[in-house]
Enzyme design. Structure first.
Site, mmCIF file in Angstrom:
data_model
loop_
_atom_site.group_PDB
_atom_site.id
_atom_site.type_symbol
_atom_site.label_atom_id
_atom_site.label_comp_id
_atom_site.label_asym_id
_atom_site.label_seq_id
_atom_site.Cartn_x
_atom_site.Cartn_y
_atom_site.Cartn_z
ATOM 1 N N SER A 151 0.829 -1.204 0.000
ATOM 2 C CA SER A 151 0.000 0.000 0.000
ATOM 3 C C SER A 151 0.863 1.253 0.000
ATOM 4 O O SER A 151 1.960 1.270 0.570
ATOM 5 C CB SER A 151 -0.891 -0.012 1.239
ATOM 6 O OG SER A 151 -1.847 1.020 1.189
ATOM 7 N N PRO A 152 0.414 2.334 -0.640
ATOM 8 C CA PRO A 152 1.169 3.592 -0.584
ATOM 9 C C PRO A 152 1.238 4.122 0.841
ATOM 10 O O PRO A 152 0.211 4.241 1.510
ATOM 11 C CB PRO A 152 0.371 4.532 -1.497
ATOM 12 C CG PRO A 152 -0.996 3.941 -1.570
ATOM 13 C CD PRO A 152 -0.824 2.467 -1.432
ATOM 14 N N GLN B 33 2.127 6.705 -7.472
ATOM 15 C CA GLN B 33 0.893 7.404 -7.094
ATOM 16 C C GLN B 33 1.148 8.902 -7.134
ATOM 17 O O GLN B 33 2.061 9.401 -6.470
ATOM 18 C CB GLN B 33 0.431 6.999 -5.688
ATOM 19 C CG GLN B 33 -0.915 7.600 -5.307
ATOM 20 C CD GLN B 33 -1.259 7.422 -3.832
ATOM 21 O OE1 GLN B 33 -0.709 8.116 -2.989
ATOM 22 N NE2 GLN B 33 -2.149 6.486 -3.542
ATOM 23 N N ARG C 12 -7.384 6.110 -6.554
ATOM 24 C CA ARG C 12 -7.708 5.844 -5.146
ATOM 25 C C ARG C 12 -8.802 6.806 -4.709
ATOM 26 O O ARG C 12 -8.695 8.015 -4.915
ATOM 27 C CB ARG C 12 -6.476 6.005 -4.259
ATOM 28 C CG ARG C 12 -6.694 5.376 -2.881
ATOM 29 C CD ARG C 12 -5.447 5.433 -2.003
ATOM 30 N NE ARG C 12 -5.316 4.193 -1.237
ATOM 31 C CZ ARG C 12 -4.586 4.082 -0.139
ATOM 32 N NH1 ARG C 12 -3.915 5.106 0.334
ATOM 33 N NH2 ARG C 12 -4.502 2.927 0.488
ATOM 34 N N ARG D 22 0.580 -1.578 7.075
ATOM 35 C CA ARG D 22 1.363 -1.822 8.294
ATOM 36 C C ARG D 22 1.994 -3.207 8.348
ATOM 37 O O ARG D 22 3.118 -3.341 8.852
ATOM 38 C CB ARG D 22 0.489 -1.543 9.514
ATOM 39 C CG ARG D 22 0.107 -0.076 9.612
ATOM 40 C CD ARG D 22 -0.814 0.226 10.767
ATOM 41 N NE ARG D 22 -1.290 1.604 10.677
ATOM 42 C CZ ARG D 22 -2.108 2.173 11.553
ATOM 43 N NH1 ARG D 22 -2.543 1.489 12.596
ATOM 44 N NH2 ARG D 22 -2.500 3.418 11.397
ATOM 45 N N TYR E 142 -7.370 15.111 0.141
ATOM 46 C CA TYR E 142 -6.419 15.921 -0.621
ATOM 47 C C TYR E 142 -7.177 16.633 -1.749
ATOM 48 O O TYR E 142 -8.402 16.555 -1.847
ATOM 49 C CB TYR E 142 -5.268 15.049 -1.108
ATOM 50 C CG TYR E 142 -4.489 14.424 0.037
ATOM 51 C CD1 TYR E 142 -3.900 15.236 1.003
ATOM 52 C CD2 TYR E 142 -4.393 13.048 0.190
ATOM 53 C CE1 TYR E 142 -3.212 14.690 2.085
ATOM 54 C CE2 TYR E 142 -3.712 12.485 1.269
ATOM 55 C CZ TYR E 142 -3.132 13.325 2.214
ATOM 56 O OH TYR E 142 -2.467 12.769 3.293
#
Length: 769
Positions: free
Chosen positions: A425-426, A503, A632, A726, A584
């Site tokens: 994952s980013p 990304q 995303r 994680r 964002y």
């Protein structure tokens, strides 16, 4: 035991003579025959709604420990089965090892009634009670404890609603509880798709001669079939006709003539508090669990076990009731969460009916998240092997003697082939200098590529200096950035089988803040830059007030994304992802919580999507045709007035229409007022909905932590890829370790690491030392 004016002898009034109320009375009298226990029931002894009750083997063990005579009577009248049969699209698929038992609800009540009478419980049938104010007139004044076991429509709970704070969620699907003389050998599901919609039946035998037959459907199908205009007799006849191919001439029966309509909506009941003074809620008055996991009566009777035990051991009533609430509320919530997942699956069967029968059945069996991939292997290894063989056959690019687990099947997007379904994952590292990724990024991303993941996604890489979240964010707007990223992409390609995705994003109103560990979302002490947003609304208290963007600002942002896309192509990335999530810039256009513009870029969702779609379309024109692109999104804002599930499907469709190959489904982080509901795989249902309603491939992300979960998500068709964050921070070689643990030896390892692979596999085969 509670201290009262009568010493240890308690005066307890139980309002409601269903299984919970009766079982509590039994356990209280069993613990101390001196207790004065009265049960008040509005109906006669043989009156009941519903036909059969289902218990798991685990629940039966609890009953055995609580009251052996009751347990023996119940189990002597059980119909037991291990199999689940699913009939869909002309196929019958069987899965074994599920271990359930059924008993007639009326028989269960009779057993409990007789046992309660034997122990000296005062049971008063045909006794209508409005609320606790009626008790003195019945000679029941001065009760030490009043137990409200009076069901979903509890009058006691309604009277004291300000204290209990009930939440009654009336669900959309319709169901009717019927019986039949057809004798089922397994817990059986039928699914019928016709010109009206999709209908399902939940069926199981509960004695030697009779079975439960619950018919359920969504409201639109129900209305199109004309059920809203039928009385009970016509409804039963229509259901008999619909399921005639399996009933073999047996009739369906209704015992709900007392209801104004034979169809009902399930009501999900929860309460903020379970007791007030000496009044305590139990069973359906406190909580409900959808019938599709068969746990409503189980929960109620286990409430009784808990309350009886605590009242018998704790002297202080407030302390006792608090202990009961703490103990049972946690368990109820756990089961309600599982029941909610199951309930929503059945409410939305139309979403899944297009799946192949094998995948449809697997999705059904794992719908609650209580039954996992490996749990199915323990229950019925032959069944699961068949699922894995089917899944591998449709995913494989080449035949292999070894059937891979679902997570190790290949996946293709345009010209890019991944050798497994695992995505790194980013994750922002916040350690770039002037936007340039450095040796940390090389080691961080390179080690995860060596660790076996199929796809590596970089952190959000910002398209201009003012697009950064923090001074430590990576960029793609200077020559040094392109060269540094190309070095990383080259390492991944030369040393692993992984593909790497860049990304790209713009921080918008969440920019110009400190590095995460120095102060999350806090403005910089100095050197701040202007932040932009669709509307002049700060993300949260103490954050920058953004300037509302002009069309000229938008034009510049588009050019920035186009430049970054060109640089990504030159840096040899395999895939490109546009970040339209987490509040964002592009995300803040999509959500109405931050976009309150009055022009063509604000208002309805179509307008709010206009600028993000423009940015994506410009990038797609530059990005090579054979290379895939993803987007995303935040599928929900977790806040009132924000993005909903319906919106998320529309958003995914809109991006897919302009060339997005896959949607990376995250949630939230768009509003400081968000109230997310966390849990294992908590965002996967949003991926599931988008994939199966919009028909768009998805990446699931969010608290996915082990291979068992990944295999379940992929095999059920809830996502095409799974992104783990994680777990990859704590274990760069997560994928290699997962392959070894699953016994899948064909996963590629770097040749430099092969001796480590051999040792790990040997140790795992030996087992714990």
């Amino acid at each position: 035991m509670l201290e009262t004016s009568r010493g240890h002898r308690l005066k307890i009034v139980i309002i409601g003579g269903g299984p919970a109320g009766l079982y509590l009375s039994i356990l209280l009298k069993q613990s101390d025959p001196a207790h004065a226990v009265t049960v008040l029931e509005r109906n006669p002894p043989d009156s009941t709604f519903g036909w059969g009750v289902v218990f798991s083997d685990q629940t039966l063990e609890n009953f055995k420990q609580a009251d052996l005579p009751t347990y023996q009577q119940i189990t002597d009248n059980f119909a037991h089965w291990d199999d689940i049969d699913v009939y869909v699209k002309g196929q019958t698929i069987t899965s074994g090892g599920h271990g359930f038992s059924g008993i007639a609800r009326k028989k269960l009540l009779n057993i409990l009634q007789e046992r309660a009478k034997q122990l000296g419980v005062d049971i008063r049938f045909n006794t209508e009670i409005r609320d606790d104010a009626d008790l003195p007139a019945m000679g029941l004044a001065g009760a030490d404890v009043i137990v409200a076991a009076d069901g979903i429509n509890s009058t006691i709970r309604r009277k004291y609603a300000q204290f209990f704070q009930p939440d009654l969620d009336v669900r959309s699907a319709k169901f009717i509880w019927l019986g039949t003389t057809f004798k089922f050998d397994a817990f059986t599901f039928y699914f019928v798709e016709n010109e009206h919609g999709v209908f399902q039946a939940h069926c199981y035998r509960f004695d030697d001669d009779t079975s439960t037959f619950i018919v359920e459907c969504d409201e639109a199908s129900w209305r199109r079939a004309g059920f809203d205009r039928m009385d009970t007799a016509a409804t039963v006849a229509a259901c008999e006709k619909m399921f005639a191919p399996w009933l073999n001439g047996h009739k369906l029966m209704s015992n709900a003539a007392h209801l104004s309509s034979p169809w009902v909506n399930f009501v999900r009941v929860s309460n903020a508090k379970w007791f007030h003074n000496n009044i305590v809620l139990m069973g359906d008055a406190a909580h409900t669990a959808h019938f599709s996991i068969g746990s409503g009566t189980k929960l109620a009777m286990e409430d009784a076990i808990s309350l009886a035990r605590i009242l018998s051991t704790e002297k202080n009533l407030p302390t006792a009731l608090q202990q009961y609430q703490d103990e049972r509320m946690t368990e109820a919530l756990r089961l309600q969460n599982a029941a909610r997942n199951s309930m929503e699956w059945f409410e939305n069967v139309k979403r899944y009916i297009h799946l192949d029968p094998q995948q449809f059945t697997y999705s059904l069996l794992t719908r609650s998240q209580r039954v996992s991939h490996e749990n199915l292997r323990m229950r019925d290894g032959k069944y699961l092997s068949g699922v894995e063989r089917w899944f591998a056959s449709r995913a494989a690019e080449r035949e292999s003697e070894k059937i891979p687990p679902p997570m190790f099947t290949p996946f293709k997007l345009r010209g890019m082939s991944l050798n497994n379904r695992i995505v790194v994952s980013p994750m922002d590292m916040y350690c770039a200098q002037d936007g340039t990724p450095n040796d940390f990024h090389l080691v961080h991303l390179g080690s995860r590529a060596l660790g076996g993941a199929g796809l590596i996604v970089t952190e959000m890489t910002c398209v201009s200096p003012e697009a950064r979240i923090t001074p430590g964010c990576t960029g793609m707007y200077a020559a040094s950035h392109g060269a540094a990223w190309k070095r990383i992409a080259h390492f991944v390609h030369e040393n692993s089988e992984a593909k790497i995705c860049l990304q790209l994003g713009h921080s918008g109103r969440k920019g110009s803040t400190k590095i995460a560990w120095e102060g999350m979302d806090e403005p910089l002490e100095s050197g701040n830059w202007e932040v932009l947003a669709p509307s002049a609304i700060p993300h949260g208290e103490g954050m920058h007030l953004p300037r509302e963007m002009t069309r000229a600002d938008m034009d510049k942002v588009v050019l920035d994304f186009e430049r970054a896309t060109q640089m990504a192509m030159e840096a040899d990335f395999d895939m490109l992802e546009l970040h339209c999530a987490h509040g964002y810039l592009l995300s803040s256009f999509i959500t109405p919580l931050s976009n309150q513009r009055k022009d063509e870029y604000g208002g309805p969702l179509e307008n709010r999507l206009r600028f993000p779609l423009e940015v994506f379309s410009c990038m797609r024109k530059i990005w090579p045709e054979h290379k895939p692109m993803s987007v995303r999104i935040s599928a929900t804002d977790w806040a009132d007035g924000g993005i909903s599930g319906d919106d998320s499907v529309a958003i995914a469709k809109a991006f897919h229409k302009v060339g997005a190959d896959i949607i990376h489904v995250s949630t939230g982080q768009t509003s400081s007022n968000a109230r997310p509901v966390y849990g294992r795989m908590f965002q996967t249902p949003y991926s599931d909905r988008i994939r199966n309603e919009a028909g768009v491939p998805t990446i699931a992300v969010g608290n996915i932590i082990n291979a068992d979960q990944v295999n379940g998500i992929i095999a059920a068709g809830r996502a095409d890829l799974c992104a783990l964050a994680r777990p990859h921070l704590s274990d760069p070689h997560w994928t290699l370790h997962a392959a070894a643990e699953l016994g899948y030896e064909e996963q590629h390892w770097p040749p430099q690491y092969l001796t480590g692979k051999q040792q790990l596999e040997r140790n795992l085969k030996r087992g714990p030392q």
